[in-house]
Design a protein around this motif. Structure first.
Motif, PDB file in Angstrom:
ATOM      1  N   GLY A  14      49.898  40.339  40.605  1.00  0.00           N
ATOM      2  CA  GLY A  14      48.590  40.764  40.110  1.00  0.00           C
ATOM      3  C   GLY A  14      47.746  41.175  41.293  1.00  0.00           C
ATOM      4  O   GLY A  14      47.668  40.451  42.294  1.00  0.00           O
ATOM      5  N   LEU A  15      47.102  42.334  41.193  1.00  0.00           N
ATOM      6  CA  LEU A  15      46.395  42.922  42.330  1.00  0.00           C
ATOM      7  C   LEU A  15      44.933  43.114  41.979  1.00  0.00           C
ATOM      8  O   LEU A  15      44.604  43.587  40.881  1.00  0.00           O
ATOM      9  CB  LEU A  15      47.030  44.266  42.681  1.00  0.00           C
ATOM     10  N   ALA A  16      44.051  42.741  42.902  1.00  0.00           N
ATOM     11  CA  ALA A  16      42.615  42.930  42.691  1.00  0.00           C
ATOM     12  C   ALA A  16      41.995  43.455  43.974  1.00  0.00           C
ATOM     13  O   ALA A  16      42.360  43.019  45.071  1.00  0.00           O
ATOM     14  CB  ALA A  16      41.953  41.618  42.276  1.00  0.00           C
ATOM     15  N   GLN A  17      41.034  44.401  43.806  1.00  0.00           N
ATOM     16  CA  GLN A  17      40.313  44.928  44.962  1.00  0.00           C
ATOM     17  C   GLN A  17      38.949  44.271  45.033  1.00  0.00           C
ATOM     18  O   GLN A  17      38.309  44.017  44.006  1.00  0.00           O
ATOM     19  CB  GLN A  17      40.164  46.445  44.857  1.00  0.00           C
ATOM     20  N   ALA A  18      38.498  43.974  46.251  1.00  0.00           N
ATOM     21  CA  ALA A  18      37.209  43.301  46.435  1.00  0.00           C
ATOM     22  C   ALA A  18      36.076  44.180  45.924  1.00  0.00           C
ATOM     23  O   ALA A  18      36.114  45.410  46.033  1.00  0.00           O
ATOM     24  CB  ALA A  18      37.008  42.966  47.903  1.00  0.00           C
ATOM     25  N   GLN A  19      35.061  43.526  45.360  1.00  0.00           N
ATOM     26  CA  GLN A  19      33.884  44.232  44.891  1.00  0.00           C
ATOM     27  C   GLN A  19      32.639  43.441  45.291  1.00  0.00           C
ATOM     28  O   GLN A  19      32.726  42.283  45.705  1.00  0.00           O
ATOM     29  CB  GLN A  19      33.930  44.418  43.373  1.00  0.00           C
TER      30      GLN A  19
END
Length: 410
Positions: free
Chosen positions: A358-363
């Protein structure tokens, strides 16, 4: 007694006493390091030999003469054995009985046959001068222990000086014997005073050297233990990847920098598929081997700034600074294909291995926990959608965080 008082032998005895006390202290504080016990025994044996010889000078007893010379040679031999033990080399134990036995044979012959004292002095000096040669060669040529190398050179040079002076003393003894020169009292003899003026200081310098060798090894060992303790605090023992604590510290730093500089940063939650089944079917030892293979498979695929950490069990976290979701997705898919193609076998039985991620980009407003939470949501979707795939978290694409739901699917 007045002659003894003004004799350099008394000064030599005091120096040897200082060495013996210092060697005892060194042995006590350096236990269980090898070597100092021999140097302690050497110091006290040398003192015993010198005291017996002083007893001979006072009483004229042949027995004290024989035992005094033998004791001094035994002490010198023990000192050399300590060097071999310290450097981890096989002990040439034969040097003790060989040197002592040879000296006692000539010494007894001297008293029985009415021998020449200059010749006996030459024999003693020859044995004492040749004794250190083996240790000198070892000290000057051994490069295995870099931490103690400077002190080894000091000891080697000191023993070389001691050996040279002692052999020179032996030469003068043989020379006086061949010329049949008249007897000279020891405290007036050049051959007698030579070792006390030069050889004994060299021996003291040699003891200073072995003390430095011991302390350098202790310091090097302490640094090694310290580095190992720091490594255990930050590294996973099985895979040698960073552990969760180290990951959190790095992720906090890199995330803060990325948000401050408005640079992309991605985090991937990775889980090996059906790992519990693999452990049940092939055993935990094989499971550990698979974890190591998986960790090693990332070598060469990551940049110096990327961080792969073992989060726990079969879970891994990949931190990718200066990387957006599209770039991270490409990297993960390439790694997933590489792992799936790996030839992993339990004996002759092939064992398939895949992972989900599972991949998430910082926000804006993220902290490490919120970023990990979104990556875990994406991992949950990858697991429930068939595994062996990468899901990217996108706003509005996921329901409320499933918490540990992903774990139940693994």
């Amino acid at each position: 007694m007045l002659a003894i008082y003004f004799s350099p032998m008394l000064l030599g005895l005091m120096l040897l006493l200082a060495i013996a006390v210092a060697a005892t202290a060194l042995w006590y504080v350096s236990r269980p390091y090898a070597g100092p016990a021999f140097w302690m025994a050497s110091g006290w044996t040398l003192i015993l030999g010198v005291m017996l010889f002083i007893g001979f000078m006072v009483t004229g007893s042949p027995v004290l003469n024989v035992l005094g010379n033998a004791g001094q040679l035994a002490g010198e031999a023990l000192f050399l054995l300590g060097i071999f033990r310290f450097l981890g080399r096989p002990l040439p134990l034969w040097i003790v009985p060989a040197s002592v036995g040879l000296m006692m044979a000539f010494n007894i012959r001297y008293w029985v046959v009415d021998g020449n004292s200059d010749f006996l002095l030459g024999v003693y000096s020859t044995i004492a001068g040749l004794l250190p040669l083996q240790a000198i060669w070892l000290l000057l040529h051994s490069r295995a222990d870099r931490a103690t190398r400077p002190a080894q050179l000091l000891v080697g040079v000191s023993l070389l000086l001691y050996s040279g002076v002692t052999l020179l003393r032996g030469y003068h003894g043989y020379h006086d014997w061949l010329l049949d020169r008249p007897y000279i009292p020891p405290h007036q003899s050049f051959s007698y005073l030579l070792p006390y003026n030069f050889a004994l200081p060299a021996l003291v310098m040699g003891f200073v050297g072995v003390t430095l060798m011991t302390m350098q090894r202790i310091l090097a060992s302490s640094r090694e233990h310290e580095e190992r303790a720091q490594r255990l605090a930050t590294r996973d023992e099985l895979t040698d990847l960073l552990n969760r604590r180290a990951l959190n510290a790095i992720a906090e730093r890199d995330l803060a920098r990325a948000l401050r500089q408005q640079q992309p940063l991605c985090l991937a939650f990775i889980d090996l598929d059906h790992f519990k089944r693999l452990n049940d079917n092939h055993g935990h030892s094989f499971g550990d081997q698979v974890l190591r293979i998986f960790a090693d498979s990332w070598q060469g695929q990551l940049r110096a700034s990327d961080v792969l950490a073992r989060y726990g069990g079969e879970e891994f976290v990949l931190l990718l600074p200066d990387t957006d979701a599209g770039e991270a997705r490409i990297l993960l898919d390439r790694a997933r294909a590489s792992v799936a193609a790996a030839d992993i076998r339990d004996g002759d039985v092939p064992v398939p291995l895949t992972f989900s991620a599972g991949l998430a980009q910082a926000q804006a407003g993220d902290d490490v926990d919120s970023l990990l939470g979104r990556a875990d949501q994406a991992l949950y979707r990858a697991k429930t959608s068939g595994r062996d795939q990468v899901f990217v978290w996108e706003p509005g694409a996921f329901a409320a965080a499933p918490g540990t739901q992903a774990s139940s699917q693994r």
